[in-house]
Design a protein around this motif. Structure first.
Motif, mmCIF file in Angstrom:
data_model
loop_
_atom_site.group_PDB
_atom_site.id
_atom_site.type_symbol
_atom_site.label_atom_id
_atom_site.label_comp_id
_atom_site.label_asym_id
_atom_site.label_seq_id
_atom_site.Cartn_x
_atom_site.Cartn_y
_atom_site.Cartn_z
ATOM 1 N N THR A 117 48.373 36.507 43.089
ATOM 2 C CA THR A 117 48.864 35.685 41.961
ATOM 3 C C THR A 117 50.041 36.314 41.229
ATOM 4 O O THR A 117 50.739 35.636 40.482
ATOM 5 C CB THR A 117 47.747 35.456 40.931
ATOM 6 O OG1 THR A 117 47.328 36.725 40.385
ATOM 7 C CG2 THR A 117 46.566 34.738 41.563
ATOM 8 N N THR A 205 49.338 22.143 36.272
ATOM 9 C CA THR A 205 48.908 22.292 37.660
ATOM 10 C C THR A 205 50.169 22.164 38.507
ATOM 11 O O THR A 205 50.896 21.186 38.375
ATOM 12 C CB THR A 205 47.916 21.187 38.046
ATOM 13 O OG1 THR A 205 46.860 21.151 37.090
ATOM 14 C CG2 THR A 205 47.337 21.429 39.422
ATOM 15 N N ASN A 206 50.443 23.153 39.342
ATOM 16 C CA ASN A 206 51.659 23.097 40.149
ATOM 17 C C ASN A 206 51.380 23.568 41.573
ATOM 18 O O ASN A 206 51.077 24.746 41.772
ATOM 19 C CB ASN A 206 52.765 23.953 39.521
ATOM 20 C CG ASN A 206 54.126 23.644 40.105
ATOM 21 O OD1 ASN A 206 54.348 22.579 40.648
ATOM 22 N ND2 ASN A 206 55.033 24.588 39.989
ATOM 23 N N VAL A 217 59.912 23.987 36.825
ATOM 24 C CA VAL A 217 58.924 24.876 36.225
ATOM 25 C C VAL A 217 59.574 26.062 35.497
ATOM 26 O O VAL A 217 59.094 26.499 34.446
ATOM 27 C CB VAL A 217 57.914 25.374 37.287
ATOM 28 C CG1 VAL A 217 58.593 26.218 38.352
ATOM 29 C CG2 VAL A 217 56.776 26.119 36.630
ATOM 30 N N SER A 221 59.079 27.003 31.676
ATOM 31 C CA SER A 221 58.665 28.353 31.295
ATOM 32 C C SER A 221 59.547 28.913 30.184
ATOM 33 O O SER A 221 59.054 29.473 29.199
ATOM 34 C CB SER A 221 58.710 29.277 32.519
ATOM 35 O OG SER A 221 58.476 30.616 32.157
ATOM 36 N N TYR A 232 49.763 28.188 30.841
ATOM 37 C CA TYR A 232 48.490 28.269 31.549
ATOM 38 C C TYR A 232 48.618 27.574 32.901
ATOM 39 O O TYR A 232 49.057 26.424 32.965
ATOM 40 C CB TYR A 232 47.366 27.609 30.741
ATOM 41 C CG TYR A 232 46.033 27.673 31.432
ATOM 42 C CD1 TYR A 232 45.175 28.732 31.192
ATOM 43 C CD2 TYR A 232 45.665 26.703 32.359
ATOM 44 C CE1 TYR A 232 43.962 28.823 31.856
ATOM 45 C CE2 TYR A 232 44.462 26.782 33.037
ATOM 46 C CZ TYR A 232 43.615 27.844 32.779
ATOM 47 O OH TYR A 232 42.429 27.937 33.440
ATOM 48 N N TYR A 233 48.196 28.246 33.965
ATOM 49 C CA TYR A 233 48.288 27.700 35.319
ATOM 50 C C TYR A 233 46.911 27.323 35.817
ATOM 51 O O TYR A 233 46.038 28.178 36.001
ATOM 52 C CB TYR A 233 48.912 28.723 36.265
ATOM 53 C CG TYR A 233 49.129 28.226 37.679
ATOM 54 C CD1 TYR A 233 50.260 27.495 37.999
ATOM 55 C CD2 TYR A 233 48.195 28.480 38.681
ATOM 56 C CE1 TYR A 233 50.465 27.034 39.301
ATOM 57 C CE2 TYR A 233 48.389 28.027 39.972
ATOM 58 C CZ TYR A 233 49.525 27.297 40.278
ATOM 59 O OH TYR A 233 49.717 26.838 41.556
ATOM 60 N N ASP A 234 46.701 26.035 36.028
ATOM 61 C CA ASP A 234 45.480 25.555 36.660
ATOM 62 C C ASP A 234 45.618 25.798 38.159
ATOM 63 O O ASP A 234 46.390 25.128 38.841
ATOM 64 C CB ASP A 234 45.301 24.061 36.361
ATOM 65 C CG ASP A 234 44.017 23.487 36.943
ATOM 66 O OD1 ASP A 234 43.633 23.909 38.049
ATOM 67 O OD2 ASP A 234 43.412 22.615 36.302
ATOM 68 N N GLY A 235 44.867 26.756 38.669
ATOM 69 C CA GLY A 235 45.019 27.178 40.061
ATOM 70 C C GLY A 235 44.246 26.354 41.064
ATOM 71 O O GLY A 235 44.073 26.787 42.210
ATOM 72 N N PRO A 247 52.124 32.278 40.554
ATOM 73 C CA PRO A 247 52.275 31.848 39.164
ATOM 74 C C PRO A 247 53.152 32.776 38.331
ATOM 75 O O PRO A 247 53.871 32.313 37.444
ATOM 76 C CB PRO A 247 50.840 31.827 38.646
ATOM 77 C CG PRO A 247 50.007 31.589 39.871
ATOM 78 C CD PRO A 247 50.708 32.336 40.966
ATOM 79 N N PHE A 252 54.140 31.872 34.533
ATOM 80 C CA PHE A 252 52.836 31.642 33.899
ATOM 81 C C PHE A 252 52.231 32.947 33.388
ATOM 82 O O PHE A 252 52.511 34.028 33.905
ATOM 83 C CB PHE A 252 51.879 30.962 34.874
ATOM 84 C CG PHE A 252 52.234 29.525 35.141
ATOM 85 C CD1 PHE A 252 51.797 28.525 34.288
ATOM 86 C CD2 PHE A 252 53.020 29.168 36.232
ATOM 87 C CE1 PHE A 252 52.134 27.193 34.525
ATOM 88 C CE2 PHE A 252 53.359 27.853 36.470
ATOM 89 C CZ PHE A 252 52.920 26.857 35.611
ATOM 90 N N VAL A 255 46.066 32.398 34.574
ATOM 91 C CA VAL A 255 45.784 31.636 35.799
ATOM 92 C C VAL A 255 44.281 31.604 36.021
ATOM 93 O O VAL A 255 43.613 32.624 35.860
ATOM 94 C CB VAL A 255 46.431 32.300 37.037
ATOM 95 C CG1 VAL A 255 46.105 31.522 38.299
ATOM 96 C CG2 VAL A 255 47.912 32.466 36.851
#
Length: 475
Positions: A117, A205-206, A217, A221, A232-235, A247, A252, A255
Motif C-alpha cells: 500500500t 474508492t479508486n 486523484v 489530493s 481516506y482510501y476505501d480499499g 494509495p 491517501f 487505507v
C-alpha cells in the motif's frame, strides 16, 4: 424437499429409556415436555444435509460475478495452512513468549501490507471491511481532536461504497455528498464548492464503484491537503490497482483493505473477515492497540501508542483469516500484479462484448468491474434488472450485484475477478446475450424466471418483512 423434522420416523437412537429412573439428576435440569428433536438414523441425517449443501450456490459450483463484493476462488492450500495445529489450537490468551510463530506471521503480514500500500503503519485488528472503515474514521476523528481542530464534515462521492457514509456517520461526522461528472468520476468543481475548513476528510474508492479510475486523484489530493484535510482510501477495489500503483502514490493518508477481496480469503455468510487499516507516519500513534512489533529478538504486542483509539476487536482480530492472506501473498510473490492484470482484462473483455446488448451509462475503459443498465429492456418489454438476474440463475450463474451503485438506473454490476477462464467468461456472455434477446421476443420467459433452481421465484419483499425462521412442528 422435506425438513428433517418431517423426515423424523422415531427410528433414531434414544440414549435413556423413558421409563428409566432419572432421580440421579437434579430436578432443575429435567425437561417437563418433550424437546421435539427429530428421530432419524445417521445415514439419513448425512443424506439430508448433503442434499441441502448441493442446493447452495458457491464459487466451486459456478460463475459468481458479484460486482464490488469480489467473490473469487480461495486456494485450498490456504485452508490447510490455517488449520495447522500451531495456528488453529493456539489460545488467544497465550503469552507473547508462547506465541512467537503467530506474532511473527502477523508482523510479516503487516510489513507486506505496508509495502503493497505504500503506508508506514498497519493494524490487523478490524474484523471486516466496514469495520476497517469505522476504525479509519475513528483514527481521523482522534487526530483532529488531538490537534484541537473542530472538523465535523466528511465528503463522500456519489460513486462511493454504501458503507462509507454509515461509517463516517457512526463517528459523528456530517455527510457531504459530491456528484460525479459525465465520465463517472468526482466532479472537481462540485468538490471545490463543498470544501471548507470544517471538512475532516474525503472517503474515496479508486477505482470507484463504477469500475472507473479517478484520473484527477492527484488534484483531489492537493485540494484536500491544502485544506488540512485527510484522504481516506476505501480499499475494497484495491485488487484493481495492486502492483501498478498504491494509495500512498495517489496521496491517501488512511487505507483499509478487504483481505477477502484482494487476498483471496473466505467471503460470504457474514464472515469471518478481516479489514486491516494502514496509515501514514503522522497517524501511526492513533492506530488501535496492540500493534505487533519486533525488537530484534522477539515479537510482541505493543500497547504503547500515545494517541491510540483503543482496542476495536477482541484479542487480535480474525487470526485464521490473516494466515490465509499471508499465505496468498507468499504464494503470489512478485506476481501479485498478475491478479490485477487478469481481473482488469476479464472485466473489459465482458464489457466490450455486452455493451451492444445492454446500456452502458459510462462508456469508459473500466478496471476490475463495470456497470451495465437494464433500462433498455425495462422500457421496451417490462423486463427489469431483477428479472434478468433471476433468469441468469437458470444458466448456473450467480446473479451480479443489481441496483447498485444508485447513480445508475437498473444497474447491473459485473465483476468477473481474475480467477475465471476465458471459456467461463464466454459462457456468461452468451447467457447475457440470450437473455437480452429473450426479453425482446419472449419476455414472459424472463419475467417468470428462474425455472430450474431448487426454489423458484420468491417474493423478496415478503421474505424480508416476514421471514419464517422456525419450522412449526407437531411435538
Amino acid at each position: 424437499m422435506k425438513t428433517i423434522f418431517e423426515k423424523s420416523n422415531n427410528s433414531g437412537m434414544c440414549l435413556i429409556d423413558e421409563k428409566e429412573n432419572l432421580n440421579f439428576l437434579d430436578a432443575r435440569f429435567l425437561r417437563e415436555n418433550a424437546c421435539g428433536l427429530p428421530q432419524i438414523g445417521e445415514l439419513e441425517v448425512l443424506r439430508h444435509y448433503k442434499e441441502l449443501s448441493d442446493r447452495n450456490f458457491c464459487i466451486e459450483k459456478g460463475f459468481y460475478p458479484l460486482g464490488s463484493c469480489t467473490m473469487k476462488y480461495n486456494p485450498k492450500v490456504n485452508e490447510l495452512l490455517a488449520s495447522l495445529e500451531g495456528f488453529a489450537n493456539l489460545h488467544p490468551l497465550s503469552s507473547d513468549e508462547d506465541s512467537q510463530g503467530a506474532l511473527k506471521l502477523m508482523f510479516l503480514l503487516q510489513e507486506a501490507l505496508k509495502k503493497i500500500t505504500g503506508m508506514e503503519a498497519v493494524s490487523l485488528q478490524p474484523a471486516a471491511g466496514a469495520h476497517g472503515e469505522l476504525t479509519g474514521m475513528m483514527v481521523i476523528k482522534k487526530y483532529f481532536e488531538v490537534k484541537g481542530e473542530t472538523r465535523k464534515k466528511v465528503i463522500i462521492p456519489d460513486s462511493a461504497h454504501g458503507t462509507n457514509p454509515a461509517s463516517a456517520h457512526m463517528c459523528g461526522f456530517e455527510i457531504v455528498p459530491v456528484k460525479s461528472d459525465e465520465k463517472g468520476q468526482v466532479d472537481i468543481e462540485a468538490l471545490k464548492e463543498v470544501l471548507g475548513t470544517d471538512v475532516a476528510a474525503i472517503m474515496m474508492t479508486n477505482p470507484n464503484t463504477l469500475g472507473i479510475f479517478e484520473e484527477n486523484v492527484l488534484e483531489i489530493s492537493k485540494l484536500m491537503h491544502d485544506n488540512g484535510s485527510i484522504l481516506y482510501y476505501d480499499g475494497a477495489n484495491f485488487n484493481a490497482i495492486m502492483g501498478y500503483t498504491n494509495p500512498k502514490l495517489m496521496g491517501f493518508d488512511v487505507v483499509h483493505l478487504n483481505l477477502h477481496k484482494t487476498f483471496a480469503t473466505p467471503h460470504g455468510g457474514g464472515g469471518p473477515g478481516a479489514g486491516p487499516v494502514c496509515v501514514v507516519e503522522a497517524l501511526k500513534d492513533y492506530l488501535p492497540v496492540p500493534v505487533i512489533d519486533f525488537d530484534g529478538e522477539k515479537y510482541f504486542r505493543n500497547y504503547n501508542l500515545e494517541h491510540s483509539i483503543g482496542q476495536v476487536r477482541s484479542f487480535y482480530g480474525n487470526f485464521g483469516v490473516l494466515v490465509r492472506a499471508y499465505a496468498y501473498i507468499l504464494m503470489m510473490g512478485n506476481n501479485l500484479r498478475n491478479a490485477t492484470e487478469d481481473a482488469v482484462l476479464n472485466a473489459n473483455y465482458i464489457k466490450e462484448k455486452l455493451k451492444k446488448y445492454y446500456d452502458l451509462p459510462y462508456d469508459e475503459p473500466c478496471m476490475h468491474e463495470f456497470v451495465l443498465s437494464g433500462e433498455r429492456q425495462k422500457h421496451n418489454s417490462g423486463v427489469s434488472t431483477l428479472n434478468i438476474a433471476k433468469r441468469l440463475m437458470d444458466f448456473d450463474v450467480h446473479p451480479p450485484t443489481v441496483y447498485f451503485p444508485l447513480i445508475v438506473h437498473e444497474a447491473i454490476m459485473v465483476e468477473p475477478t481474475e480467477s475465471e477462464t476465458k471459456a467461463k467468461l464466454d459462457e456468461f456472455i452468451d447467457a447475457m446475450i440470450k437473455i437480452s434477446k429473450e426479453a425482446e421476443v419472449e419476455p414472459e420467459k424472463v419475467l417468470s424466471a428462474p425455472h430450474k433452481t431448487p426454489v423458484l421465484r420468491v417474493d423478496e419483499t415478503l421474505a424480508a418483512r416476514k421471514p419464517d425462521l422456525k419450522f412449526i412442528d407437531n411435538y
